[in-house]
Enzyme design. Sequence first.
Site: not given
Ligand code: ADP
Ligand code: MG
Length: 392
Positions: A39, A196, A349, A372
């Site tokens: 960063r 989720k 992230g 975010g």
């Molecule tokens: P980002 O930060 O890129 O927006 P998220 O925070 O929404 O992504 O999600 C990331 C998390 O989702 C990771 O820690 C990953 O382990 C989890 N994940 C991905 N696939 C699954 C799954 N099938 N079951 C449970 N967790 C999952």
């Molecule tokens: Mg995340």
Amino acid sequence: MINKKSVEDIEVKGKRVLVRCDFNVPLDKETKEITSDKRIRESLKTINYLISHGAKVILCSHIGKTGKNLSLAPVAARLTELLEKEVPLLVDLDADETRTTIENMKEGDVVLLENTRMTEAEEKNDDAFAKKLASFAEIFVNDAFGSAHRAHASTVGVTKYLPSVCGFLIQKEIEALDHGINNPKRPLVAIIGGSKVSSKINVLLSLLDKVDTLLIGGGMTYTFIKAQGGKIGTSLCEDDKLEVAAEILKKALDKGVRLLLPVDAVIASEISDEVPTEVCAVDKIPDDKMGLDIGPKTVEIYKEEIAIAGTVVWNGPVGVFECDAFATGTKEIAKAMADSHAVTIIGGGDSAAAVEKFGLEDKMSHVSTGGGASLEFMEGKKLPGIEALQDK
Ligand code: ADP
Ligand code: MG
């Protein structure tokens, strides 16, 4: 389209310029040493531009949460090395000494103000605190994309008191995200994963108005599959989001968006590298197993969609990539994006961390620096830190 003035659109010579950076770097818990200076390095383009154009540069940033009272001292030290010039840390904004130091700055000098979250006033967007920050300078430059979705004193409050423009990092983020999503080379393919449905509802709904194809992966898959009557075993599922999932599927149909769900899954009894894994149909998962990655058939189908895309936007890993046993799907998606001729944009992230882990960062058109903030941008929300800057 968003079109904000940047540092290049104003005269900065001889001016005191307050620059809001994102120096929220990870620190080693014990030694307080910086574990990744990414960063800081990302902010150098704007800082060096201001130095070489004769500005007096006053940097500020938050680090950590309010109440933790982390010091930016390690950042001041790292900046001193990277810029090859002394960057003093001004710890007390109310001290006469601080004001004198700033008044005596010469063109090209750089100082760093202590963590803006040393006080609760920052996150409250307190007017008096914003006014105090602004009083040190004549121009405000926001280059903290990672904080652009927050209306805080040092991101939005100060803009009331100073002419305000963006730095190169925010400019790059706006160009990539705004162009990629709102004026894309088509077909526009979005891959949405993560854990989720609840955290991705808004981005899914917003993208349905923009994309040609939506590829679903990650933990949210199983809420969709269950909504369609499939068997998902012990996979992650939000039972209170089954209706929303069904609604999203219907909306995609109504809008003519091709929404693809995984057809197979890598399953196991728990999240661990030690347990045996199997592949099965995504809607026939045994009662004692959970889906933790997209399966090889899904990988092939998604790769074909990526190969014919004009633009690919990706938010959310398609599996539990932190475990090698469930990282293949995410890695294959990242590789397919790296190999494609499409404009490739990564937001989120964990998605950015995955791309970095696989060493494919340089092969993407844009990896957003704001987790975010990039998600809110993709949700179609206006980011207050960007809105508050002057239009061109
Ligand atoms: P980002 O930060 O890129 O927006 P998220 O925070 O929404 O992504 O999600 C990331 C998390 O989702 C990771 O820690 C990953 O382990 C989890 N994940 C991905 N696939 C699954 C799954 N099938 N079951 C449970 N967790 C999952
Ligand atoms: Mg995340």
